[in-house]
Design a protein around this motif. Structure first.
Motif, PDB file in Angstrom:
ATOM      1  N   MET A   1      -0.112  28.581 -42.327  1.00 14.87           N
ATOM      2  CA  MET A   1       0.665  29.784 -42.326  1.00 14.87           C
ATOM      3  C   MET A   1       1.284  29.956 -40.929  1.00 14.87           C
ATOM      4  N   VAL A   2       2.577  30.237 -40.914  1.00 15.44           N
ATOM      5  CA  VAL A   2       3.282  30.458 -39.656  1.00 15.44           C
ATOM      6  C   VAL A   2       3.490  31.949 -39.476  1.00 15.44           C
ATOM      7  N   ARG A   3       3.058  32.443 -38.331  1.00 21.22           N
ATOM      8  CA  ARG A   3       3.257  33.860 -38.030  1.00 21.22           C
ATOM      9  C   ARG A   3       4.449  34.006 -37.100  1.00 21.22           C
ATOM     10  N   THR A   4       5.269  34.955 -37.415  1.00 14.29           N
ATOM     11  CA  THR A   4       6.360  35.280 -36.495  1.00 14.29           C
ATOM     12  C   THR A   4       6.071  36.655 -35.921  1.00 14.29           C
ATOM     13  N   THR A   5       6.206  36.735 -34.635  1.00 18.75           N
ATOM     14  CA  THR A   5       5.946  38.003 -33.970  1.00 18.75           C
ATOM     15  C   THR A   5       7.267  38.712 -33.739  1.00 18.75           C
ATOM     16  N   VAL A   6       7.357  39.903 -34.256  1.00 18.84           N
ATOM     17  CA  VAL A   6       8.549  40.716 -34.050  1.00 18.84           C
ATOM     18  C   VAL A   6       8.218  41.714 -32.951  1.00 18.84           C
ATOM     19  N   SER A   7       9.016  41.672 -31.927  1.00 14.34           N
ATOM     20  CA  SER A   7       8.813  42.575 -30.805  1.00 14.34           C
ATOM     21  C   SER A   7       9.219  43.989 -31.204  1.00 14.34           C
ATOM     22  N   PRO A   8       8.391  44.975 -30.890  1.00 22.38           N
ATOM     23  CA  PRO A   8       8.779  46.350 -31.210  1.00 22.38           C
ATOM     24  C   PRO A   8       9.957  46.776 -30.329  1.00 22.38           C
ATOM     25  N   PRO A   9      10.743  47.742 -30.785  1.00 22.96           N
ATOM     26  CA  PRO A   9      11.847  48.231 -29.952  1.00 22.96           C
ATOM     27  C   PRO A   9      11.313  48.714 -28.602  1.00 22.96           C
ATOM     28  N   TRP A  10      12.117  48.566 -27.573  1.00 21.65           N
ATOM     29  CA  TRP A  10      11.692  48.952 -26.229  1.00 21.65           C
ATOM     30  C   TRP A  10      12.778  49.782 -25.563  1.00 21.65           C
ATOM     31  N   THR A  11      12.335  50.580 -24.598  1.00 25.47           N
ATOM     32  CA  THR A  11      13.247  51.398 -23.792  1.00 25.47           C
ATOM     33  C   THR A  11      12.689  51.466 -22.379  1.00 25.47           C
ATOM     34  N   TYR A  12      13.565  51.310 -21.404  1.00 24.41           N
ATOM     35  CA  TYR A  12      13.214  51.483 -19.996  1.00 24.41           C
ATOM     36  C   TYR A  12      14.220  52.454 -19.390  1.00 24.41           C
ATOM     37  N   THR A  13      13.733  53.320 -18.516  1.00 27.06           N
ATOM     38  CA  THR A  13      14.619  54.233 -17.792  1.00 27.06           C
ATOM     39  C   THR A  13      14.296  54.123 -16.318  1.00 27.06           C
ATOM     40  N   ILE A  14      15.323  53.984 -15.497  1.00 26.92           N
ATOM     41  CA  ILE A  14      15.103  53.952 -14.060  1.00 26.92           C
ATOM     42  C   ILE A  14      15.903  55.067 -13.411  1.00 26.92           C
ATOM     43  N   GLN A  15      15.215  55.826 -12.583  1.00 25.50           N
ATOM     44  CA  GLN A  15      15.836  56.916 -11.826  1.00 25.50           C
ATOM     45  C   GLN A  15      16.443  56.318 -10.564  1.00 25.50           C
ATOM     46  N   LEU A  16      17.678  56.682 -10.276  1.00 22.00           N
ATOM     47  CA  LEU A  16      18.380  56.139  -9.121  1.00 22.00           C
ATOM     48  C   LEU A  16      18.831  57.272  -8.203  1.00 22.00           C
ATOM     49  N   PRO A  17      18.663  57.095  -6.899  1.00 27.38           N
ATOM     50  CA  PRO A  17      19.090  58.130  -5.961  1.00 27.38           C
ATOM     51  C   PRO A  17      20.576  58.002  -5.646  1.00 27.38           C
ATOM     52  N   GLN A  18      21.121  59.011  -5.023  1.00 34.14           N
ATOM     53  CA  GLN A  18      22.501  58.976  -4.528  1.00 34.14           C
ATOM     54  C   GLN A  18      22.512  58.036  -3.332  1.00 34.14           C
ATOM     55  N   ASP A  19      22.630  56.746  -3.594  1.00 35.83           N
ATOM     56  CA  ASP A  19      22.521  55.715  -2.565  1.00 35.83           C
ATOM     57  C   ASP A  19      23.484  54.589  -2.935  1.00 35.83           C
ATOM     58  N   PRO A  20      24.248  54.060  -1.978  1.00 35.34           N
ATOM     59  CA  PRO A  20      25.204  52.998  -2.308  1.00 35.34           C
ATOM     60  C   PRO A  20      24.548  51.715  -2.827  1.00 35.34           C
ATOM     61  N   ARG A  21      23.255  51.558  -2.637  1.00 38.33           N
ATOM     62  CA  ARG A  21      22.554  50.374  -3.144  1.00 38.33           C
ATOM     63  C   ARG A  21      22.132  50.519  -4.603  1.00 38.33           C
ATOM     64  N   ALA A  22      22.265  51.714  -5.167  1.00 38.69           N
ATOM     65  CA  ALA A  22      21.805  51.977  -6.532  1.00 38.69           C
ATOM     66  C   ALA A  22      22.426  51.050  -7.580  1.00 38.69           C
ATOM     67  N   PRO A  23      23.743  50.782  -7.554  1.00 37.76           N
ATOM     68  CA  PRO A  23      24.274  49.860  -8.570  1.00 37.76           C
ATOM     69  C   PRO A  23      23.637  48.469  -8.512  1.00 37.76           C
ATOM     70  N   GLY A  24      23.361  47.961  -7.328  1.00 41.07           N
ATOM     71  CA  GLY A  24      22.708  46.653  -7.201  1.00 41.07           C
ATOM     72  C   GLY A  24      21.290  46.672  -7.736  1.00 41.07           C
ATOM     73  N   VAL A  25      20.559  47.739  -7.462  1.00 42.13           N
ATOM     74  CA  VAL A  25      19.192  47.887  -7.985  1.00 42.13           C
ATOM     75  C   VAL A  25      19.229  47.953  -9.510  1.00 42.13           C
ATOM     76  N   ALA A  26      20.209  48.689 -10.048  1.00 44.12           N
ATOM     77  CA  ALA A  26      20.334  48.807 -11.505  1.00 44.12           C
ATOM     78  C   ALA A  26      20.624  47.445 -12.136  1.00 44.12           C
ATOM     79  N   ARG A  27      21.539  46.676 -11.554  1.00 45.51           N
ATOM     80  CA  ARG A  27      21.861  45.347 -12.097  1.00 45.51           C
ATOM     81  C   ARG A  27      20.651  44.418 -12.055  1.00 45.51           C
ATOM     82  N   ALA A  28      19.926  44.416 -10.937  1.00 44.04           N
ATOM     83  CA  ALA A  28      18.751  43.541 -10.806  1.00 44.04           C
ATOM     84  C   ALA A  28      17.683  43.921 -11.830  1.00 44.04           C
TER      85      ALA A  28
END
Length: 152
Positions: A1-28
């Motif tokens: 018997m072959v089992r396939t694992t289905v990953s449950p839906p996921w969500t991540y949220t990251i809080q970003l400060p008013q900082d010019p580096r924020a877009p780079g942190v978000a992309r990474a």
């Protein structure tokens, strides 16, 4: 018997400060989330979209903002950026029209409407003065929407 694992839906949220580096942190962060969930094929398109949305929040709001990344199924991701500025920018208020040729603003969000599978905006209402703002969201796949339509 072959089992396939289905990953449950996921969500991540990251809080970003008013900082010019924020877009780079978000992309990474986004790049890493896509990698660990086996969705690296979305990276190029998702990074472009997230970068434009986060940069818009940094440039046009005065407070912190957040990037939400959510599994949208079928090799899709939904990205949402919530900020404190209630004004919903033009490309998200009506159908996308190309900015004028010499326009200095509006090109980034116009690109978002071209490269996203679907997109929209919601005003956010808060209970206390100064709360609220807006949420701009997009869904994307590995193949940008602009490659599926005839732009001629």
């Amino acid at each position: 018997m072959v089992r396939t694992t289905v990953s449950p839906p996921w969500t991540y949220t990251i809080q970003l400060p008013q900082d010019p580096r924020a877009p780079g942190v978000a992309r990474a962060t986004l790049r890493n989330v896509l990698r660990v969930h086996g969705m690296s094929e979305l990276t190029e398109n998702a990074e472009l979209l997230a970068s434009e949305l986060v940069t818009n929040a940094y440039q046009h709001s005065s407070g912190p903002f957040s990037l939400r990344m959510r599994d949208a199924g079928r090799s899709r991701i939904r990205l949402g950026v919530r900020d404190t500025e209630p004004h919903i920018p033009a490309p998200f208020r009506w159908s996308a029209h190309a900015p004028q040729e010499l326009a200095e603003r509006g090109r980034g969000l116009y690109l978002v409407t071209l490269y996203a599978e679907s997109w929209g905006a919601y005003p956010m209402r808060g209970g206390l003065p100064g709360q609220g703002g807006k949420l701009l969201w997009v869904e994307c796949t590995a193949e940008p929407d602009c490659q599926r339509r005839d732009l001629s």
